[in-house]
Design a protein around this motif. Structure first.
Motif, PDB file in Angstrom:
ATOM      1  N   THR A  99       0.938  -1.264  -0.069  1.00 58.56           N
ATOM      2  CA  THR A  99      -0.086   0.130  -0.102  1.00 58.56           C
ATOM      3  C   THR A  99       0.712   1.286  -0.042  1.00 58.56           C
ATOM      4  N   ARG A 100       1.889   1.326   0.689  1.00 61.50           N
ATOM      5  CA  ARG A 100       2.608   2.452   0.718  1.00 61.50           C
ATOM      6  C   ARG A 100       3.488   2.724  -0.611  1.00 61.50           C
ATOM      7  N   LEU A 101       4.049   1.555  -1.201  1.00 60.73           N
ATOM      8  CA  LEU A 101       4.686   1.630  -2.377  1.00 60.73           C
ATOM      9  C   LEU A 101       3.704   2.019  -3.447  1.00 60.73           C
ATOM     10  N   ASN A 102       2.453   1.633  -3.409  1.00 62.33           N
ATOM     11  CA  ASN A 102       1.232   2.001  -4.319  1.00 62.33           C
ATOM     12  C   ASN A 102       0.802   3.551  -4.164  1.00 62.33           C
ATOM     13  N   TYR A 103       1.128   3.798  -2.922  1.00 61.92           N
ATOM     14  CA  TYR A 103       0.794   5.461  -2.704  1.00 61.92           C
ATOM     15  C   TYR A 103       1.984   6.296  -3.184  1.00 61.92           C
ATOM     16  N   GLU A 104       3.104   5.661  -3.065  1.00 66.27           N
ATOM     17  CA  GLU A 104       4.188   6.646  -3.920  1.00 66.27           C
ATOM     18  C   GLU A 104       3.826   6.762  -5.364  1.00 66.27           C
ATOM     19  N   VAL A 105       3.356   5.819  -5.887  1.00 66.58           N
ATOM     20  CA  VAL A 105       3.128   5.833  -7.422  1.00 66.58           C
ATOM     21  C   VAL A 105       1.759   6.599  -7.534  1.00 66.58           C
ATOM     22  N   ASP A 106       0.588   6.209  -7.174  1.00 65.79           N
ATOM     23  CA  ASP A 106      -0.585   6.731  -7.324  1.00 65.79           C
ATOM     24  C   ASP A 106      -1.007   8.247  -6.924  1.00 65.79           C
ATOM     25  N   ILE A 107      -0.511   8.079  -5.701  1.00 61.62           N
ATOM     26  CA  ILE A 107      -0.859   9.421  -5.032  1.00 61.62           C
ATOM     27  C   ILE A 107       0.337  10.629  -5.098  1.00 61.62           C
ATOM     28  N   ASN A 108       1.355  10.296  -4.760  1.00 60.81           N
ATOM     29  CA  ASN A 108       2.671  11.196  -5.007  1.00 60.81           C
ATOM     30  C   ASN A 108       3.004  11.194  -6.415  1.00 60.81           C
ATOM     31  N   ASN A 109       2.273  10.623  -7.262  1.00 62.46           N
ATOM     32  CA  ASN A 109       2.859  10.510  -8.809  1.00 62.46           C
ATOM     33  C   ASN A 109       4.152  10.095  -9.084  1.00 62.46           C
ATOM     34  N   ARG A 110       4.755   9.533  -8.561  1.00 63.23           N
ATOM     35  CA  ARG A 110       6.329   9.096  -8.645  1.00 63.23           C
ATOM     36  C   ARG A 110       6.262   7.959  -9.568  1.00 63.23           C
ATOM     37  N   SER A 111       7.299   7.535 -10.550  1.00 55.40           N
ATOM     38  CA  SER A 111       7.415   6.616 -11.450  1.00 55.40           C
ATOM     39  C   SER A 111       7.466   5.214 -10.632  1.00 55.40           C
ATOM     40  N   GLU A 112       6.799   4.227 -11.334  1.00 54.47           N
ATOM     41  CA  GLU A 112       6.927   2.920 -10.901  1.00 54.47           C
ATOM     42  C   GLU A 112       8.335   2.358 -10.774  1.00 54.47           C
ATOM     43  N   ARG A 113       9.009   2.577 -11.898  1.00 56.28           N
ATOM     44  CA  ARG A 113      10.382   2.473 -11.536  1.00 56.28           C
ATOM     45  C   ARG A 113      11.312   2.902 -10.549  1.00 56.28           C
ATOM     46  N   ASP A 114      11.231   4.208 -10.440  1.00 56.99           N
ATOM     47  CA  ASP A 114      11.739   5.005  -9.197  1.00 56.99           C
ATOM     48  C   ASP A 114      11.468   4.348  -7.958  1.00 56.99           C
ATOM     49  N   VAL A 115      10.266   4.096  -7.773  1.00 54.83           N
ATOM     50  CA  VAL A 115       9.696   3.522  -6.489  1.00 54.83           C
ATOM     51  C   VAL A 115      10.369   1.836  -6.536  1.00 54.83           C
ATOM     52  N   ALA A 116      10.364   1.363  -7.281  1.00 48.85           N
ATOM     53  CA  ALA A 116      10.573  -0.081  -7.395  1.00 48.85           C
ATOM     54  C   ALA A 116      12.379  -0.033  -7.007  1.00 48.85           C
ATOM     55  N   ILE A 117      13.149   0.930  -7.890  1.00 50.43           N
ATOM     56  CA  ILE A 117      14.571   0.815  -7.620  1.00 50.43           C
ATOM     57  C   ILE A 117      14.798   1.111  -6.147  1.00 50.43           C
ATOM     58  N   GLU A 118      13.996   2.352  -5.633  1.00 45.57           N
ATOM     59  CA  GLU A 118      14.310   2.676  -4.217  1.00 45.57           C
ATOM     60  C   GLU A 118      14.257   1.589  -3.153  1.00 45.57           C
ATOM     61  N   PHE A 119      12.900   0.879  -3.449  1.00 48.60           N
ATOM     62  CA  PHE A 119      12.691  -0.175  -2.596  1.00 48.60           C
ATOM     63  C   PHE A 119      13.795  -1.378  -2.665  1.00 48.60           C
ATOM     64  N   LEU A 120      14.145  -1.708  -3.570  1.00 45.79           N
ATOM     65  CA  LEU A 120      15.275  -2.749  -3.721  1.00 45.79           C
ATOM     66  C   LEU A 120      16.607  -2.381  -3.251  1.00 45.79           C
ATOM     67  N   GLN A 121      16.951  -1.039  -3.391  1.00 47.04           N
ATOM     68  CA  GLN A 121      18.112  -0.640  -2.858  1.00 47.04           C
ATOM     69  C   GLN A 121      17.713  -0.465  -1.420  1.00 47.04           C
ATOM     70  N   SER A 122      16.878  -0.209  -0.751  1.00 43.68           N
ATOM     71  CA  SER A 122      16.440  -0.064   0.601  1.00 43.68           C
ATOM     72  C   SER A 122      16.583  -1.729   1.227  1.00 43.68           C
ATOM     73  N   ARG A 123      16.498  -2.596   0.265  1.00 42.33           N
ATOM     74  CA  ARG A 123      16.720  -4.177   1.056  1.00 42.33           C
ATOM     75  C   ARG A 123      18.065  -4.634   0.597  1.00 42.33           C
ATOM     76  N   ASP A 124      18.938  -3.596   0.010  1.00 34.43           N
ATOM     77  CA  ASP A 124      20.209  -4.032  -0.492  1.00 34.43           C
ATOM     78  C   ASP A 124      20.145  -5.151  -1.528  1.00 34.43           C
ATOM     79  N   LEU A 125      19.128  -5.209  -2.253  1.00 32.95           N
ATOM     80  CA  LEU A 125      18.929  -6.078  -3.260  1.00 32.95           C
ATOM     81  C   LEU A 125      19.342  -5.625  -4.559  1.00 32.95           C
ATOM     82  N   LEU A 126      19.743  -4.272  -4.821  1.00 34.06           N
ATOM     83  CA  LEU A 126      20.005  -3.597  -5.980  1.00 34.06           C
ATOM     84  C   LEU A 126      21.009  -2.504  -5.737  1.00 34.06           C
ATOM     85  N   SER A 127      22.112  -2.462  -6.408  1.00 39.06           N
ATOM     86  CA  SER A 127      23.220  -1.678  -6.058  1.00 39.06           C
ATOM     87  C   SER A 127      23.021  -0.330  -6.933  1.00 39.06           C
ATOM     88  N   GLU A 128      23.400   0.874  -6.303  1.00 37.27           N
ATOM     89  CA  GLU A 128      23.220   2.039  -7.017  1.00 37.27           C
ATOM     90  C   GLU A 128      23.912   2.297  -8.321  1.00 37.27           C
TER      91      GLU A 128
END
Length: 125
Positions: A96-125
């Motif tokens: 729901t929080r990730l969806n909120y970033e995309v649907d309500i805060n109008n952020r790109s799905e790609r940016d939100v996904a990258i940020e999430f994966l980086q926060s879990r150390d699953l994707l390097s910068e």
């Protein structure tokens, strides 16, 4: 809606079949007090709605599935391990929080996904 009302033995003065996109406007205009909504819809946060527990299991569970093309997995085999680490790690609140970033805060799905994966150390910068 009627089956839900009967399943839970609720009594309402009026019930209305309503498109999901109209539900939140009806809540905002105080035209309805109770609605059926998707548990990961970010508008639950936007309209400050309380989600009730479905303790009689009327609705089937909502479980996301991860899919990847075989060709992509062959080209990037590290995706397999990343996907395994994600299994069971995303609850309704997180989605729901990730969806909120995309649907309500109008952020790109790609940016939100990258940020999430980086926060879990699953994707390097």
């Amino acid at each position: 809606m009627q089956a839900f009302v009967e399943h839970y033995d609720f009594t309402f003065q009026n019930t209305y079949a309503m498109d999901i996109n109209l539900v939140y406007e009806a809540v905002a205009q105080e035209e309805v007090e109770v609605v059926l909504a998707y548990s990961t819809d970010p508008r639950l946060y936007e309209f400050d709605l309380k989600t009730l527990e479905d303790d009689k299991s009327f609705f089937p569970p909502y479980d996301a599935s991860m899919l990847v093309r075989n060709e992509t997995l062959e080209k990037y085999p590290e995706i397999d391990e990343i996907m395994k680490e994600l299994i069971g790690s995303m609850d309704e609140e997180l989605v729901t929080r990730l969806n909120y970033e995309v649907d309500i805060n109008n952020r790109s799905e790609r940016d939100v996904a990258i940020e999430f994966l980086q926060s879990r150390d699953l994707l390097s910068e």
